[in-house]
Design a protein around this motif. Structure first.
Motif, PDB file in Angstrom:
ATOM      1  N   ARG A 372      -2.302 -35.450 -65.281  1.00 32.61           N
ATOM      2  CA  ARG A 372      -1.454 -35.924 -66.371  1.00 32.61           C
ATOM      3  C   ARG A 372      -1.498 -37.444 -66.410  1.00 32.61           C
ATOM      4  N   ARG A 389       5.320 -21.062 -55.542  1.00 36.82           N
ATOM      5  CA  ARG A 389       6.229 -21.141 -56.657  1.00 36.82           C
ATOM      6  C   ARG A 389       5.598 -20.557 -57.918  1.00 36.82           C
ATOM      7  N   HIS A 392       5.663 -16.869 -57.829  1.00 44.62           N
ATOM      8  CA  HIS A 392       7.004 -16.383 -58.159  1.00 44.62           C
ATOM      9  C   HIS A 392       7.242 -16.411 -59.654  1.00 44.62           C
ATOM     10  N   LEU A 396       7.850 -13.270 -62.135  1.00 46.17           N
ATOM     11  CA  LEU A 396       9.049 -13.136 -62.955  1.00 46.17           C
ATOM     12  C   LEU A 396       8.665 -12.930 -64.418  1.00 46.17           C
ATOM     13  N   ALA A 399       7.338  -9.508 -64.874  1.00 48.85           N
ATOM     14  CA  ALA A 399       8.379  -8.493 -64.826  1.00 48.85           C
ATOM     15  C   ALA A 399       9.168  -8.472 -66.129  1.00 48.85           C
ATOM     16  N   GLU A 403       9.478  -5.373 -68.648  1.00 57.63           N
ATOM     17  CA  GLU A 403      10.745  -4.772 -69.067  1.00 57.63           C
ATOM     18  C   GLU A 403      10.801  -4.671 -70.588  1.00 57.63           C
TER      19      GLU A 403
ATOM     20  N   PHE B 448       8.213 -36.789 -67.669  1.00 56.58           N
ATOM     21  CA  PHE B 448       8.244 -35.327 -67.673  1.00 56.58           C
ATOM     22  C   PHE B 448       8.175 -34.865 -66.228  1.00 56.58           C
ATOM     23  N   SER B 449       9.065 -33.953 -65.882  1.00 57.94           N
ATOM     24  CA  SER B 449       9.128 -33.544 -64.481  1.00 57.94           C
ATOM     25  C   SER B 449       8.206 -32.368 -64.225  1.00 57.94           C
ATOM     26  N   ASP B 450       7.835 -32.224 -62.965  1.00 59.95           N
ATOM     27  CA  ASP B 450       7.120 -31.034 -62.524  1.00 59.95           C
ATOM     28  C   ASP B 450       8.103 -29.886 -62.516  1.00 59.95           C
ATOM     29  N   PRO B 451       7.584 -28.668 -62.452  1.00 55.68           N
ATOM     30  CA  PRO B 451       8.524 -27.547 -62.332  1.00 55.68           C
ATOM     31  C   PRO B 451       9.348 -27.625 -61.050  1.00 55.68           C
ATOM     32  N   THR B 452       8.866 -28.381 -60.069  1.00 50.07           N
ATOM     33  CA  THR B 452       9.603 -28.430 -58.797  1.00 50.07           C
ATOM     34  C   THR B 452      10.691 -29.481 -58.790  1.00 50.07           C
ATOM     35  N   ALA B 457      14.582 -27.853 -62.668  1.00 55.81           N
ATOM     36  CA  ALA B 457      13.868 -27.233 -61.554  1.00 55.81           C
ATOM     37  C   ALA B 457      14.729 -26.151 -60.927  1.00 55.81           C
ATOM     38  N   ARG B 458      14.059 -25.120 -60.447  1.00 55.76           N
ATOM     39  CA  ARG B 458      14.813 -24.062 -59.806  1.00 55.76           C
ATOM     40  C   ARG B 458      14.375 -23.949 -58.355  1.00 55.76           C
ATOM     41  N   GLU B 460      13.864 -22.197 -54.646  1.00 55.74           N
ATOM     42  CA  GLU B 460      13.231 -20.929 -54.344  1.00 55.74           C
ATOM     43  C   GLU B 460      14.248 -19.789 -54.301  1.00 55.74           C
ATOM     44  N   GLN B 463      14.900 -18.712 -57.724  1.00 58.01           N
ATOM     45  CA  GLN B 463      13.774 -17.923 -58.207  1.00 58.01           C
ATOM     46  C   GLN B 463      13.840 -16.515 -57.652  1.00 58.01           C
ATOM     47  N   ALA B 466      16.461 -14.517 -59.332  1.00 62.25           N
ATOM     48  CA  ALA B 466      16.026 -14.085 -60.658  1.00 62.25           C
ATOM     49  C   ALA B 466      15.116 -12.876 -60.539  1.00 62.25           C
ATOM     50  N   LEU B 467      14.250 -12.908 -59.541  1.00 62.02           N
ATOM     51  CA  LEU B 467      13.330 -11.784 -59.347  1.00 62.02           C
ATOM     52  C   LEU B 467      14.090 -10.509 -58.999  1.00 62.02           C
ATOM     53  N   GLN B 470      15.776  -9.143 -61.978  1.00 61.42           N
ATOM     54  CA  GLN B 470      14.815  -8.543 -62.881  1.00 61.42           C
ATOM     55  C   GLN B 470      14.416  -7.156 -62.373  1.00 61.42           C
ATOM     56  N   LYS B 473      16.943  -4.706 -63.252  1.00 61.70           N
ATOM     57  CA  LYS B 473      16.886  -4.350 -64.672  1.00 61.70           C
ATOM     58  C   LYS B 473      15.836  -3.276 -64.913  1.00 61.70           C
TER      59      LYS B 473
END
Lengths: 466, 533
Positions: A372, A389, A392, A396, A399, A403, B448-452, B457-458, B460, B463, B466-467, B470, B473
């Motif tokens: 970037r 990550r 994961h 998600l 999944a 669903e 702009f941030s990384d996903p981490t 950011a979320r 682990e 995450q 969330a899994l 899901q 569900k």
């Protein structure tokens, strides 16, 4: 500036190419080069006049007329055209007649020869599809494998002139064998030509890697061909020269292979070295690339860009090849870094900052570079990847998608179970599976279930989002 | 009169017996009660109680639900009410006593007893909704002078009907005609939030007439404890009217429109996809075409550009969509598809908005006649947002000046762009940080941030949570699938087929096959030999 290559060629007074492509090449130069156009076009006209191809002559003259309307060569020599037309006609008739005679006599060899003559005649006068047809007819009358090889070689050449690359590759494969086909050992003599033709066809179809692999494995026997000696059987200059093989092969390899591969498969390749020696600068460029001297490599390539843009087969692909080489160089350069100053990059690739910025942005957009741009600190940052990550996140997403799809299918089943399929109004819908004709006639207007009345009212509240 | 009152209060027994009756006993009693009630003339139900007051004041709706409902319906339909005011709607008009009683009933009825009087219950819901709509139509003539009461009246029916629906079926898994009535009411009254408790319940079933005998074997009585609401909400129960395909298509389309009103594009998209992918026998329905048009636009609003979604192509229609229907959609929604294409290309190549605006202008007549102008306008607005989001795949940091140059409608409006980006970040749509080294918005820096990292950011753990969620569900869904599977195995077609298969098996096993079978077998054999060749 006159492209270096041509200066050299002219000084050496060498006939580089032969056959139909001479005029085609000259025409290309005449219509694209701002420096050589006059010379090239005049030469093209003269060259075409030596041949029998009226279409080619007309193209050359009209090209010249567009640029230099007053040139004496720019007017059509109608007398010549008429004369050649007549000649061609009588020759064609004569050959057809002869062929008929051979056919009546049922002598296979004669018929084969007849078709062969006819094919080369059509090829000469520029009727390529008829030529192709005539050559293809030969197959039935081949009595030896050598005949098949000769026929296929002709077909390859015609196909290349027709620019039907795929067909050309097919013909090559048929006599060379491979991919399930039995080859002909008699074709061994033509090995170099076959490889070159196949490589050329791959390049023309933008399969640069295939082209590179093919071309660098070209049999070295052609590299010593005496091009100006029509008796030399190795010469393939009606299609391409050993120099071309070196250039095409080198560029395609640089565009598609890693540095290790370049070292092993190209530079240390004794067969291909014979060709590379004909074009030492390509060899130098590859060496620079392998030893990570990208700016020198690109400099060499840039200095020959003008030449290559006048090459009939290279022209449509040159920019893409250069882009690939350049972007690969940038990628390779960037590997050891986590961040690089744009100014450093610009310097390493002989350009200025705004240009490299645009270039990098383009590469990132195309997905060619995993990085970037930081326009504030003016650096290029490597993309951090966090495998765990990502897995994961992917899981998600998968999944969720699962669903969603499941629920949708579920509802669909429920729908069917409850007999809630969408059915057209009675008497209009086709009974069972008849989607066909009535569809077009009945059209959509037939669907009588407009959300009429009340429904409309509901739909209208879509306006609420104004 | 006392006798009638006694009759009305006869069920359930009061005080409740020490041992609750068995399901069978309960079922018997309640059916007897309903038979009795059916024999009481309506005039008696509307008459006042001798001691003064109304029958409705005496009966407790949460205990004697069935009786209360009978009385209520009798009073609403009573000729005296009509005489008094000329039409049912006046004595039963919103804010009338009867109306309030109805609403109270909906909040309080007994959810077991109501299963026995599905038809009556449905009639009540239909009438209430019709009434509320009537009022809302009247009041919408004078929108400007709308008084508070005007606003309250149509609205009042919505929470009541909502709780009625949810009380009948707390899982909300089965579609009924009341769902459609409710959603349409919400859409017309423009009360979107209040529709959510019903819309957010996933629908899994449509009332079906399953094999009665087999069904009864497992859940013989309405009052039994049913695993799934789909086993007591059947066409026979009367809790839902007989459905046609238009009903559920409309429900999902209207539901999607409510979600659109709330800008919940994700759910809207799902609802629209349900409509689009509904099974089609021959011609697609116009409702589906409408849904497709909206789907094309909502898709843009939800995900914008495909690169961001990690899929290389735009969100595709559900795979189960009938291909013939899809052709029809596309033929009828060309303008929409064209707009979407320009949107995608524009985002991908970083074009400016001009081209999109032009296209939107050209297609104005389509958007207008389809009532999608509002959505198109939002698509135009979203273009800017997704252009900025798209930048993060190429850039790590930019100044507002850069962003303005690349994405803003007005290339000199730095302050506006700054505000816009700040808004994107603070609303959680953009994972980035902004620093303001000076007051001049031009110099503001967006990273702009990384996903981490960054505000979105979320960790682990998150995450993981969330899994797990899901997974639950999906497991839930699998439970429903088992139920549907069971149902499918009870259908006539399936049983017929299974029988045939069994027969065939037996036929093959035993020597004494009928002449026809033998012949058939011989023929099959022949064919096999041919196949081997």
């Amino acid at each position: 500036m006159e492209p270096a290559y041509f200066t050299k060629a002219r000084q050496a007074d060498r006939v580089v190419v032969d056959g139909r492509t001479r005029v085609d090449r000259l025409l290309l130069i005449g219509t694209t080069s701002t420096y050589l156009y006059l010379e090239a076009l005049k030469a093209a006209v003269a060259e075409a006049k030596c041949g029998r191809d009226i279409g080619q002559y007309e193209r050359a003259v009209s090209a010249l007329r567009e640029i230099v309307p007053n040139d004496p060569d720019a007017t059509m020599d109608n007398a010549w055209v008429d004369r050649v037309k007549k000649q061609v006609k009588s020759e064609t008739d004569k050959m057809e007649l002869e062929l008929k005679g051979y056919k009546n006599n049922l002598i296979k060899e004669s018929i084969r020869m007849g078709y062969d003559d006819l094919g080369s005649h059509y090829h000469r006068i520029g009727d390529l599809s008829k030529s192709n047809k005539a050559y293809a007819q030969i197959r039935e009358f081949c009595t030896t494998n050598t005949h098949v090889v000769i026929m296929s070689m002709h077909l390859v050449n015609v196909c290349i002139d027709q620019r039907s690359w795929f067909a050309a590759q097919n013909h090559v494969q048929r006599i060379r064998g491979g991919s399930g086909l039995q080859g002909y050992p008699e074709a061994e003599k033509n090995w170099a030509k076959l490889t070159a033709a196949h490589g050329l066809a791959s390049m023309a179809q933008a399969n640069y890697r295939d082209a590179a692999i093919e071309l660098i494995s070209t049999d070295p026997r052609m590299s010593q061909a005496k091009l100006d000696d029509p008796e030399d059987e190795e010469a393939y200059n009606e299609v391409l020269t050993p120099n071309d093989i070196a250039v095409y092969g080198g560029l395609c390899a640089m565009a598609s292979m890693s540095r290790e591969e370049l070292q092993k498969r190209v530079l240390e390749n004794t067969d291909f070295r014979n060709y590379l020696e004909l074009e030492p600068h390509i060899r130098r460029a590859i060496q620079c690339f392998v030893s990570a001297k990208y700016s020198q490599c690109l400099k060499i390539l840039d200095s020959y860009k003008a030449d290559y843009l006048l090459d009939i087969y290279l022209q449509p692909h040159l920019l893409q090849l250069y882009y690939e080489i350049r972007s690969k160089a940038i990628r390779q350069y960037f590997i050891p870094f986590s961040c690089v100053k744009l100014s450093a990059l610009a310097q390493a690739f002989n350009t200025d900052e705004p240009t490299i910025e645009k270039e990098l942005a383009q590469m990132i957009k195309r997905g060619d570079l995993q990085a970037r741009l930081d326009l504030v600190d003016r650096v290029l940052l490597a993309k951090k990847t966090d495998g765990r990550r990502e897995v994961h996140a992917d899981a998600l997403a998968a999944a969720k998608e699962y669903e969603r799809t499941l629920h949708q299918r579920f509802l669909r089943m429920g729908n069917i179970l409850a007999g809630l399929e969408v059915k057209g109004p009675k008497g209009q819908g086709s009974q069972g599976g008849g989607f066909g004709g009535s569809q077009e006639v009945g059209g959509f207007n037939g669907v009588g279930d407009l959300i009429g009345g009340e429904g409309r009212g509901g739909t209208r509240s879509g306006n609420a989002y104004r | 009169m006392d006798a009638i009152l006694q009759q009305l209060l006869a069920f359930p027994p009061h005080p409740p017996p020490a041992n609750p009756p068995s399901d069978a006993e309960y079922d018997k009693q309640i059916n007897i009660q309903i038979q009795h009630l059916n024999h009481i003339p309506a005039s008696k139900l509307t008459a006042p109680v001798p001691g003064g007051g109304d029958l409705l004041d005496v009966i407790d709706p949460s205990v004697n639900t069935i009786s209360y409902l009978y009385v209520l319906l009798a009073q609403i339909n009573s000729p005296s009410g009509k005489q008094k005011a000329g039409s049912t709607s006046d004595s039963y008009a919103p804010v009338s006593l009867l109306w309030l009683k109805t609403l109270e009933f909906m909040e309080r009825f007994d959810h077991i007893q109501i299963r026995y009087v599905g038809n009556e219950f449905r009639r009540l819901v239909e009438m209430t909704a019709a009434n509320a709509r009537l009022v809302s139509q009247v009041s919408s003539y004078s929108i400007k002078q709308r008084t508070v009461i005007d606003k309250v009246q149509p609205f009042a029916a919505i929470p009541a009907i909502r709780s009625a629906i949810l009380r009948v079926d707390p899982s909300g898994a089965t579609f009924t005609s009341s769902h459609l009535i409710f959603v349409r009411l919400c859409l017309e009254a423009r009360v979107y939030y209040d529709a959510l408790p019903v819309l957010d319940q996933n629908i899994y079933y449509f009332p079906t007439s399953t094999n009665k005998a087999a069904q009864n074997n497992r859940f013989p009585y309405f009052c039994s404890d049913h695993e799934s609401s789909s086993t007591f909400i059947t066409p026979e129960s009367g809790l839902s009217a007989k459905l046609v395909y238009r009903d559920h298509l409309q429900y999902f389309l209207y539901g999607a429109m409510i979600y659109m009103g709330l800008k919940d594009w994700k759910h809207a998209l799902f609802f629209l996809e349900v409509v689009i992918s509904s099974p089609v026998a021959n011609n697609a329905s116009k409702i589906q075409v409408e849904a497709y048009k909206k789907w094309v636009l909502v898709r843009l609003l939800y995900k914008g550009h495909p690169v961001l979604t990690a899929f290389l192509k735009p969100l595709a229609v559900p795979k189960t969509t009938n291909s013939q229907a899809l052709k029809q959609y596309r033929a009828l929604a060309k303008a929409y598809d064209a707009l979407a294409e320009i949107f995608h290309v524009g985002i991908k190549e970083g074009h400016d908005k001009q081209r999109l605006i032009e296209e939107a202008q050209v297609g104005m007549q389509f958007w207008d006649s389809d009532c999608n102008r509002g959505l198109v306008r939002q698509v135009l607005e979203a273009f800017r947002k997704f252009s900025i989001l798209q930048l993060q795949s190429t850039f790590a940091a930019l100044t507002v000046a850069d962003i303005t140059r690349k994405t803003s409608p007005d290339p000199s409006d730095y302050a506006g762009t700054g505000r816009y980006v700040v808004n994107l970040i603070s609303s959680g749509q953009l994972n980035a940080t902004i620093s303001e080294p000076s007051d001049d918005p031009k110099s503001w820096i967006i990273r702009f941030s990384d996903p981490t990292s960054g505000p979105l950011a979320r960790s682990e753990e998150q995450q993981h949570d969330a899994l797990v969620k899901q997974t639950r569900k999906v497991e839930d869904l699998v439970r429903h699938i088992r139920e549907l599977d069971r149902k499918l195995s009870l259908t006539k077609d399936y049983i017929g087929d299974a029988k045939k298969k069994k027969k065939e098996q037996n036929g093959e096993g035993g020597e004494a096959g009928s002449a026809w079978t033998t012949h058939g077998e011989g023929f099959d054999h022949d064919e096999d030999m041919m196949a081997d060749l």
